[in-house]
Design an enzyme around this catalytic site. Structure first.
Site, PDB file in Angstrom:
ATOM      1  N   HIS A  53       0.875  -1.187   0.000  1.00 22.19           N
ATOM      2  CA  HIS A  53       0.000   0.000   0.000  1.00 22.19           C
ATOM      3  C   HIS A  53       0.909   1.233   0.000  1.00 22.19           C
ATOM      4  CE1 HIS A  53      -3.727   2.118   1.682  1.00 22.19           C
ATOM      5  NE2 HIS A  53      -2.770   3.000   1.935  1.00 22.19           N
ATOM      6  N   CYS A  99      -2.838  11.804   4.997  1.00 20.06           N
ATOM      7  CA  CYS A  99      -2.446  11.092   6.195  1.00 20.06           C
ATOM      8  C   CYS A  99      -2.447  12.102   7.318  1.00 20.06           C
ATOM      9  CB  CYS A  99      -1.064  10.498   6.006  1.00 20.06           C
ATOM     10  SG  CYS A  99      -0.433   9.751   7.483  1.00 20.06           S
TER      11      CYS A  99
HETATM   12 ZN    ZN Z   1      -3.364   4.852   2.441  1.00 21.84          ZN
END
Ligand code: ZN
Length: 305
Positions: free
Chosen positions: A208, A241
């Site tokens: 990922h 994030c």
């Molecule tokens: Zn991610």
């Protein structure tokens, strides 16, 4: 001769990892449409949302409704993120039989998040493992910040092994290494990919990547050369994030598909259909995203006059 895979599997994580980082709230119907269209476009695995506390991630509060409303296609895996048994109960009630548990590989991150080491967090999932086994739910584990974390720098392989071993201990056989912070580089991905495969041959692997520093697709190439053939990606390259300042999105699904098809590697996806999904996502959120193909078009679009 380089050893390219014949085919890779791309899990679409947009409805979860993408939308949870957007300010705009999508309606249940918009989410259902996106999920159904993405499956029509070829997704065989799709992450539809999270069963977590609505206060923690308000964008995912309606995952139960989305799961109940969407039309399912046989042979497609619909997975969701959970953090505890309560999440598994909600997944089960909504008919979701694949759940993903996440732990941070970074000790600093894990301690500041939960006051527990990554291994202790995984041990705490033992209750989830027992519940899942008794209720026909398959678990998957995600090891986030697997390649690096800002205050800690590169996460040593030994540390990753220890987290993997903890997951194995509770019976989880499918794991992903997630570069949440966009710090992985191709050399590191090749090394980590080869080593985890060699050391844990009974685990099936996902990678990922986020494209925060422009290394996303290069990391996919490195992962393929290391023998890993399953990748997460997100339509239009959405995502960010919360604890990685300046983080840009997940690698864009259409970018990965386009690269693979140019290389003669199969993906199951209809690229044009994913491009149109990417465009409609950009329209819905009302801003540009980190997708090269949405910006520049396909190689095959170029005509010389
Ligand atoms: Zn991610």
């Amino acid at each position: 001769m380089m050893n390219w895979p014949d085919k890779i599997v791309i899990c679409e994580v947009g409805p979860r990892d993408g939308l949870q980082n957007e300010k705009s709230l999508f309606t249940v119907q918009q989410k259902v449409d996106l999920i159904e269209k993405t499956v029509q476009a070829g997704a065989k695995i799709i992450e539809i949302g999270s069963f977590v506390h609505p206060k923690a991630i308000p964008q995912m509060a309606d995952t139960d409704e989305v799961a109940k409303k969407m039309k399912r296609v046989d042979g497609v895996e619909y997975r969701a993120l959970v953090m505890n048994v309560r999440g598994l109960e909600r997944a089960e009630a909504a008919g979701i039989s694949k759940a993903k548990l996440t732990v941070s590989a970074s000790r600093a991150h894990s301690m500041s998040n939960s006051k527990r080491t990554p291994e202790e967090v995984v041990q705490g999932f033992a209750k989830c493992a027992a519940y899942a086994a008794n209720h026909g739910i398959v678990l998957s584990g995600a090891i986030s910040t697997a390649f690096g974390y800002p205050v800690e720098g590169r996460i040593p392989l030994e540390q990753i092994y220890s987290v993997i071993a903890a997951f194995r201990e509770i019976g989880v056989h499918e794991l992903s290494l997630s570069d949440t912070t966009g710090m992985a580089n191709p050399q590191q991905v090749y090394e980590y990919g080869r080593m985890v495969k060699e050391k844990f041959p009974d685990v099936s692997w996902f990678l990922h990547f986020h494209n925060t520093r422009g290394m996303g697709l290069a990391n996919v190439v490195s992962g393929m050369l290391a023998g890993i053939d399953r990748y997460d990606a997100c339509f239009a390259g959405l995502g960010g994030c919360p604890f990685a300042p300046g983080a840009s999105g997940n690698i864009a699904t259409e970018d990965v598909i386009h690269m693979c098809h140019e290389m003669g590697i199969h993906t199951d996806y209809d690229l044009d259909a994913m491009i149109s999904i990417g465009r409609s996502v950009q329209n819905m959120i009302g801003h540009d995203t980190d997708s090269s193909i949405l910006r520049a078009g396909k190689c095959s679009d170029i005509t010389c006059s």
